[in-house]
Design an enzyme around this catalytic site. Structure first.
Site, PDB file in Angstrom:
ATOM      1  N   SER A 210      40.942  39.550 -26.066  1.00  0.00           N
ATOM      2  CA  SER A 210      40.734  39.634 -27.507  1.00  0.00           C
ATOM      3  C   SER A 210      39.410  38.957 -27.882  1.00  0.00           C
ATOM      4  O   SER A 210      38.363  39.300 -27.327  1.00  0.00           O
ATOM      5  CB  SER A 210      41.931  39.009 -28.227  1.00  0.00           C
ATOM      6  OG  SER A 210      41.938  39.353 -29.586  1.00  0.00           O
ATOM      7  N   ASP A 290      47.344  49.387 -29.089  1.00  0.00           N
ATOM      8  CA  ASP A 290      46.785  48.152 -29.651  1.00  0.00           C
ATOM      9  C   ASP A 290      46.305  48.416 -31.079  1.00  0.00           C
ATOM     10  O   ASP A 290      45.377  49.186 -31.307  1.00  0.00           O
ATOM     11  CB  ASP A 290      45.619  47.671 -28.787  1.00  0.00           C
ATOM     12  CG  ASP A 290      45.212  46.235 -29.104  1.00  0.00           C
ATOM     13  OD1 ASP A 290      45.389  45.800 -30.250  1.00  0.00           O
ATOM     14  OD2 ASP A 290      44.701  45.555 -28.183  1.00  0.00           O
ATOM     15  N   HIS A 319      49.037  44.703 -28.563  1.00  0.00           N
ATOM     16  CA  HIS A 319      47.927  43.782 -28.337  1.00  0.00           C
ATOM     17  C   HIS A 319      48.352  42.602 -27.464  1.00  0.00           C
ATOM     18  O   HIS A 319      49.307  41.893 -27.773  1.00  0.00           O
ATOM     19  CB  HIS A 319      47.422  43.269 -29.692  1.00  0.00           C
ATOM     20  CG  HIS A 319      46.190  42.424 -29.597  1.00  0.00           C
ATOM     21  ND1 HIS A 319      44.997  42.907 -29.125  1.00  0.00           N
ATOM     22  CD2 HIS A 319      45.971  41.133 -29.909  1.00  0.00           C
ATOM     23  CE1 HIS A 319      44.088  41.951 -29.158  1.00  0.00           C
ATOM     24  NE2 HIS A 319      44.653  40.857 -29.622  1.00  0.00           N
TER      25      HIS A 319
END
Length: 346
Positions: A210, A290, A319
């Protein structure tokens, strides 16, 4: 009378639609004004000092580490030495050093796979005779390492040292998070790892997830000491991901992109750095499900990179879930990727 009623209903409906339109315009005005006044940069960071898990919850040993960034900010991290599982007899620990595990513990220490035995009862943790390498985990934008340990602890059971660290303002690290600050922190984490006598400098890898994928991209581009890079659920540009999320609100692409350009600062964009990682190997992982770091952003980053590179698009996993839940045997793919990178340096 009927005609008059119909006209009245149309006027009422128009007033209502007009009110909705003005409400939407009002929200847009507030968003735009907010973008100009305070910007959106701070919305990339959600630090916390709450403690979620500790390494002992996963049966892991660790060292508490304090190190300092180049601007003097004191940072905190955990060094998790590579671990093996050795059989434990009914009379006590066995002297047999044979590795009997390695597929990792559950991401949740309270979970147990169907039909699985309790590792704590059947085996005991012991230092690995030689680590396969050392992985620096650049975590995401929320919480701190006590939460993100669930996403990288499995690497320890695969025979890798893992160094998790908190950016400034996260967990026990001092300061306030900024984009430039997180880059400094990533460099400091690498400096710390390289300073350890028990780390093979030829086998130091980056695992960025991320927001951490963006940080890892910049640091790896600037530091050839990082021998291979895995990016999971990350994005190509701060402005680009902001625009895609804003588009959900404003519905149209061009105003979303305009607001993102106005409210999100430039600099340290992954797209500007990804090409400098080569000739070191790169693995980019994205999930079609995601809804935070959209798969197209990972694809953009991959396409901007130079060879050698790999792209994995998973059909399942939200995610940050794909690696933690080992969707598509992703953990084995990452281990094999690091092994190949290490072998190419031998």
């Amino acid at each position: 009378m009927l005609a008059a009623d119909a006209v009245g209903k149309k006027l009422t409906r128009r007033r209502r639609l007009g009110g909705v339109r003005w409400a939407v315009r009002g929200v847009l005005v507030l968003v735009i004004v907010g973008a100009f006044l305070v910007g959106f940069d701070g919305m990339f960071y959600y630090p916390s000092r709450t403690v979620h898990y500790r390494p002992a919850d996963f049966g892991l040993r660790h060292e508490d580490v304090t190190f300092v960034a180049s601007d003097g900010v004191r940072l905190h991290g955990w060094f998790l030495p590579a671990t093996r599982l050795v059989p434990v007899s009914r009379r006590g620990a066995s002297d047999d050093p044979t590795v009997v595990g390695g597929r990792g513990r559950s991401a949740d220490p309270t979970d147990k796979a169907d039909g699985a035995t309790d590792n704590a009862a059947a085996t005991a943790a012991a230092p690995a005779p030689q680590a396969r390498g050392t992985v620096i985990h650049f975590h995401g934008n929320a919480a701190n390492i006590t939460n993100h340990i669930v996403l990288s602890q499995w690497l320890v059971w695969e025979g890798f040292n893992v160094f998790l660290f908190d950016y400034r303002g996260y967990g026990r690290s001092e300061g306030r998070p900024t984009r430039e600050g997180t880059i400094r922190d990533g460099h400091a984490a690498l400096d710390y790892v390289l300073s350890r006598p028990d780390v093979d400098r030829a086998r130091v890898f980056a695992f960025g997830q991320s927001l951490g994928g963006a940080v890892a991209t910049v640091v790896a581009a600037e530091r050839p000491e990082i021998r291979a890079v895995v990016l999971d659920s990350t994005y190509s540009s701060h402005r680009r991901i902001a625009a895609l999320h804003l588009q959900k609100l404003v519905l149209l692409r061009w105003p979303a992109e305009w607001i993102a350009r106005a409210g999100v600062s430039g600099g340290y964009e992954p797209l500007d750095y990804i090409g400098r990682i080569a000739p070191r190997p790169l693995l980019v992982i994205a999930s079609a499900r995601d809804e935070i770091c959209f798969a197209q952003l990972g694809r953009e980053l991959f396409e901007a990179a130079s060879e050698p590179k790999e792209f994995v698009l998973l059909e399942d996993g939200a995610h940050l879930e794909s690696v933690a839940d080992n969707v598509g045997n992703t953990q084995r793919r990452i281990v094999r990727f690091f092994e190949q990178a290490a072998a190419s340096r031998d």
